[in-house]
Design a protein around this motif. Structure first.
Motif, PDB file in Angstrom:
ATOM      1  N   ASN A 116       0.948  -1.301  -0.035  1.00  0.00           N
ATOM      2  CA  ASN A 116      -0.015   0.126   0.136  1.00  0.00           C
ATOM      3  C   ASN A 116       0.815   1.138   0.170  1.00  0.00           C
ATOM      4  O   ASN A 116       0.463   2.272  -0.717  1.00  0.00           O
ATOM      5  N   GLU A 119       2.142   1.608  -3.487  1.00  0.00           N
ATOM      6  CA  GLU A 119       1.329   2.294  -4.544  1.00  0.00           C
ATOM      7  C   GLU A 119       0.951   3.775  -4.215  1.00  0.00           C
ATOM      8  O   GLU A 119       0.797   4.707  -4.976  1.00  0.00           O
ATOM      9  N   LYS A 120       1.141   4.178  -2.847  1.00  0.00           N
ATOM     10  CA  LYS A 120       0.872   5.710  -2.631  1.00  0.00           C
ATOM     11  C   LYS A 120       2.181   6.427  -3.205  1.00  0.00           C
ATOM     12  O   LYS A 120       1.940   7.438  -3.669  1.00  0.00           O
TER      13      LYS A 120
END
Length: 162
Positions: A116, A119-120
């Motif tokens: 995550n 992805e950020k």
């Protein structure tokens, strides 16, 4: 319509993680350096404005006619210079912010192997390149307009000559 395909996955090896971490360090360096430059731009703008203001105070010298007009022009120039520097600092801020966020999220992703966070990080890197791309297109359009105006001005001037 195509059916929804299952999400494809890419595995990132330790060497790729090392490259990402190295890239993160450099983007962090450039982001911090850019924020320092923004600070210097703002300080320089206000310093130049203060210099203009002090030069506009020369109207008090006896025997110098017309200095009132020069002082008023310096005051207007001071305001425009400060606004100009603040606008450029604001334009320059956003890509640096995106680089900083990419760096911080990449650091967390590499340390914790967190998908995550990665992805950020990539979302901020996409935003960085999108911003730079739009900025380049705008600058190229401005250059094109300047060249067209300069070319037409030269054409008009050469027509007046002959």
């Amino acid at each position: 319509m195509e059916e929804y395909q299952s999400e494809k996955k890419i595995e990132i090896g330790s060497e790729s993680l090392h490259y990402l971490d190295t890239t993160r360090k450099w983007t962090m360096f450039f982001a911090i350096l850019g924020f320092i430059v923004i600070g210097l731009m703002i300080i320089g703008g206000f310093a130049a404005g203060a210099l203009m203001k002090s030069l506009s105070g020369l109207k008090d010298i006896e025997g110098m006619e017309g200095m009132e007009t020069a002082g008023a022009a310096a005051g207007v120039a001071q305001v425009f210079l400060i606004i100009f520097m603040l606008i450029f600092a604001l334009i320059y801020f956003f890509p640096l912010f995106f680089l900083l966020k990419f760096s911080t999220h990449t650091s967390k992703a590499v340390k914790n192997l967190d998908r995550n966070e990665m992805e950020k990080a990539f979302r901020y890197m996409k935003s960085y390149w999108l911003y730079i791309g739009v900025l380049v297109i705008i600058v190229l359009a401005i250059y094109l307009i300047i060249f067209l105006i300069a070319g037409s001005s030269l054409a008009v001037l050469s027509g007046l000559k002959g």
